[in-house]
Design a protein around this motif. Structure first.
Motif, mmCIF file in Angstrom:
data_model
loop_
_atom_site.group_PDB
_atom_site.id
_atom_site.type_symbol
_atom_site.label_atom_id
_atom_site.label_comp_id
_atom_site.label_asym_id
_atom_site.label_seq_id
_atom_site.Cartn_x
_atom_site.Cartn_y
_atom_site.Cartn_z
ATOM 1 N N ALA A 12 0.828 -1.208 0.000
ATOM 2 C CA ALA A 12 0.000 0.000 0.000
ATOM 3 C C ALA A 12 0.864 1.262 0.000
ATOM 4 O O ALA A 12 0.509 2.262 -0.628
ATOM 5 C CB ALA A 12 -0.951 -0.010 1.195
ATOM 6 N N GLY A 13 2.009 1.212 0.651
ATOM 7 C CA GLY A 13 2.911 2.364 0.708
ATOM 8 C C GLY A 13 3.520 2.731 -0.634
ATOM 9 O O GLY A 13 4.106 3.807 -0.784
ATOM 10 N N ARG A 45 -5.303 -4.982 0.443
ATOM 11 C CA ARG A 45 -5.697 -5.688 1.676
ATOM 12 C C ARG A 45 -6.367 -7.026 1.336
ATOM 13 O O ARG A 45 -6.147 -8.028 2.003
ATOM 14 C CB ARG A 45 -6.665 -4.842 2.505
ATOM 15 C CG ARG A 45 -6.008 -3.912 3.477
ATOM 16 C CD ARG A 45 -6.970 -3.347 4.515
ATOM 17 N NE ARG A 45 -8.196 -2.783 3.954
ATOM 18 C CZ ARG A 45 -8.326 -1.536 3.497
ATOM 19 N NH1 ARG A 45 -7.299 -0.713 3.529
ATOM 20 N NH2 ARG A 45 -9.484 -1.119 3.027
ATOM 21 N N ARG A 46 -7.191 -7.019 0.301
ATOM 22 C CA ARG A 46 -7.888 -8.244 -0.110
ATOM 23 C C ARG A 46 -6.938 -9.228 -0.792
ATOM 24 O O ARG A 46 -7.144 -10.435 -0.735
ATOM 25 C CB ARG A 46 -9.027 -7.881 -1.052
ATOM 26 C CG ARG A 46 -9.849 -9.054 -1.511
ATOM 27 C CD ARG A 46 -11.029 -8.592 -2.358
ATOM 28 N NE ARG A 46 -11.655 -9.690 -3.027
ATOM 29 C CZ ARG A 46 -12.581 -10.472 -2.510
ATOM 30 N NH1 ARG A 46 -12.989 -10.266 -1.287
ATOM 31 N NH2 ARG A 46 -13.097 -11.465 -3.211
ATOM 32 N N THR A 50 -0.205 -10.729 -4.117
ATOM 33 C CA THR A 50 -0.236 -11.039 -5.540
ATOM 34 C C THR A 50 0.075 -9.878 -6.471
ATOM 35 O O THR A 50 0.428 -10.098 -7.628
ATOM 36 C CB THR A 50 -1.603 -11.644 -5.924
ATOM 37 O OG1 THR A 50 -2.644 -10.774 -5.468
ATOM 38 C CG2 THR A 50 -1.780 -13.028 -5.298
ATOM 39 N N SER A 51 -0.032 -8.645 -6.012
ATOM 40 C CA SER A 51 0.316 -7.499 -6.862
ATOM 41 C C SER A 51 1.824 -7.305 -6.849
ATOM 42 O O SER A 51 2.511 -7.722 -5.917
ATOM 43 C CB SER A 51 -0.399 -6.236 -6.393
ATOM 44 O OG SER A 51 -1.790 -6.366 -6.598
ATOM 45 N N VAL A 52 2.343 -6.659 -7.879
ATOM 46 C CA VAL A 52 3.791 -6.628 -8.064
ATOM 47 C C VAL A 52 4.245 -5.275 -8.609
ATOM 48 O O VAL A 52 3.493 -4.601 -9.313
ATOM 49 C CB VAL A 52 4.222 -7.780 -9.006
ATOM 50 C CG1 VAL A 52 3.534 -7.686 -10.340
ATOM 51 C CG2 VAL A 52 5.709 -7.856 -9.199
ATOM 52 N N VAL A 53 5.470 -4.898 -8.242
ATOM 53 C CA VAL A 53 6.127 -3.738 -8.835
ATOM 54 C C VAL A 53 7.524 -4.127 -9.294
ATOM 55 O O VAL A 53 8.121 -5.074 -8.788
ATOM 56 C CB VAL A 53 6.226 -2.527 -7.870
ATOM 57 C CG1 VAL A 53 4.860 -1.971 -7.535
ATOM 58 C CG2 VAL A 53 7.008 -2.861 -6.616
ATOM 59 N N ALA A 54 8.016 -3.379 -10.264
ATOM 60 C CA ALA A 54 9.412 -3.465 -10.685
ATOM 61 C C ALA A 54 10.045 -2.148 -10.261
ATOM 62 O O ALA A 54 9.486 -1.073 -10.500
ATOM 63 C CB ALA A 54 9.506 -3.647 -12.186
ATOM 64 N N GLU A 55 11.205 -2.248 -9.622
ATOM 65 C CA GLU A 55 11.840 -1.074 -9.049
ATOM 66 C C GLU A 55 13.297 -1.012 -9.494
ATOM 67 O O GLU A 55 13.993 -2.033 -9.500
ATOM 68 C CB GLU A 55 11.748 -1.179 -7.519
ATOM 69 C CG GLU A 55 12.050 0.053 -6.764
ATOM 70 C CD GLU A 55 11.712 -0.098 -5.285
ATOM 71 O OE1 GLU A 55 11.480 0.930 -4.656
ATOM 72 O OE2 GLU A 55 11.699 -1.234 -4.756
ATOM 73 N N ASP A 56 13.739 0.175 -9.866
ATOM 74 C CA ASP A 56 15.126 0.401 -10.244
ATOM 75 C C ASP A 56 15.644 1.597 -9.461
ATOM 76 O O ASP A 56 15.143 2.714 -9.626
ATOM 77 C CB ASP A 56 15.232 0.644 -11.754
ATOM 78 C CG ASP A 56 16.679 0.727 -12.233
ATOM 79 O OD1 ASP A 56 17.588 0.257 -11.509
ATOM 80 O OD2 ASP A 56 16.900 1.266 -13.328
ATOM 81 N N LEU A 65 -1.466 -4.694 -10.771
ATOM 82 C CA LEU A 65 -2.426 -5.017 -9.723
ATOM 83 C C LEU A 65 -2.943 -6.407 -10.057
ATOM 84 O O LEU A 65 -3.423 -6.653 -11.165
ATOM 85 C CB LEU A 65 -3.588 -4.024 -9.713
ATOM 86 C CG LEU A 65 -3.322 -2.645 -9.146
ATOM 87 C CD1 LEU A 65 -4.556 -1.762 -9.311
ATOM 88 C CD2 LEU A 65 -2.920 -2.729 -7.689
ATOM 89 N N CYS A 66 -2.818 -7.337 -9.138
ATOM 90 C CA CYS A 66 -3.220 -8.716 -9.378
ATOM 91 C C CYS A 66 -4.007 -9.216 -8.179
ATOM 92 O O CYS A 66 -3.566 -9.052 -7.037
ATOM 93 C CB CYS A 66 -1.986 -9.587 -9.604
ATOM 94 S SG CYS A 66 -2.366 -11.349 -9.749
ATOM 95 N N GLY A 67 -5.143 -9.783 -8.453
ATOM 96 C CA GLY A 67 -5.958 -10.329 -7.380
ATOM 97 C C GLY A 67 -6.700 -11.559 -7.852
ATOM 98 O O GLY A 67 -6.591 -11.961 -9.006
#
Length: 152
Positions: A12-13, A45-46, A50-56, A65-67
């Protein structure tokens, strides 16, 4: 020395940085309620794993966003920053999210891509997703205040 792109769970952050990415994607549809901070926090929260980010180097350059509903998973708002495309990041994020769904015993995942999203449609076909011609997609609006605006 350049750090490698990190693929990890979305939290969430991450919202403000994910939204900033969404705003850079031409043609991206953002819903007034569902994609608000509160809406995304409710979704995470639900679906906490399962949700994902790619960070560099601390910058979010991709997100999904995956649910799931206990039976089928769904990808929403899949995107990779334009200057990071064609480097395997989208595929790596999709695999990460699909593995998270498998851990929750979900056996199938789907997504919706706008017909006008040529880049996205080409991508999904190229990584082995099946284009369905045997069904129709329907929706019904329960809240007319949840308006989609498209980035220009």
């Amino acid at each position: 020395m350049q750090q490698e792109v990190q693929i990890r769970e979305m939290h969430a952050g991450d919202y403000s940085r994910v939204r900033a990415l969404w705003m850079t994607i031409r043609g991206f549809g953002i819903r007034s309620i569902d994609d608000s901070k509160e809406g995304v926090e409710r979704f995470i929260r639900r679906n906490p794993s399962t949700s994902v980010v790619a960070e560099d180097n601390g910058c979010i350059i991709g997100a999904i966003l995956c649910g799931h509903d206990g039976r089928r998973g769904c990808f929403y708002h899949v995107c990779v920053r334009e200057d990071y495309r064609k480097k395997g990041i989208g595929k790596a994020m999709a695999v990460f999210a699909m593995r998270a769904l498998q851990k929750e015993q979900i056996n199938k995942v789907s997504l919706i891509a706008f017909k006008s999203n040529e880049v996205g449609n080409r991508f999904w076909k190229s990584v082995g997703w099946t284009f369905r011609e045997d069904l129709n997609y329907y929706d019904f609006t329960l809240n007319d205040a949840n308006i989609t605006e498209f980035n220009k």
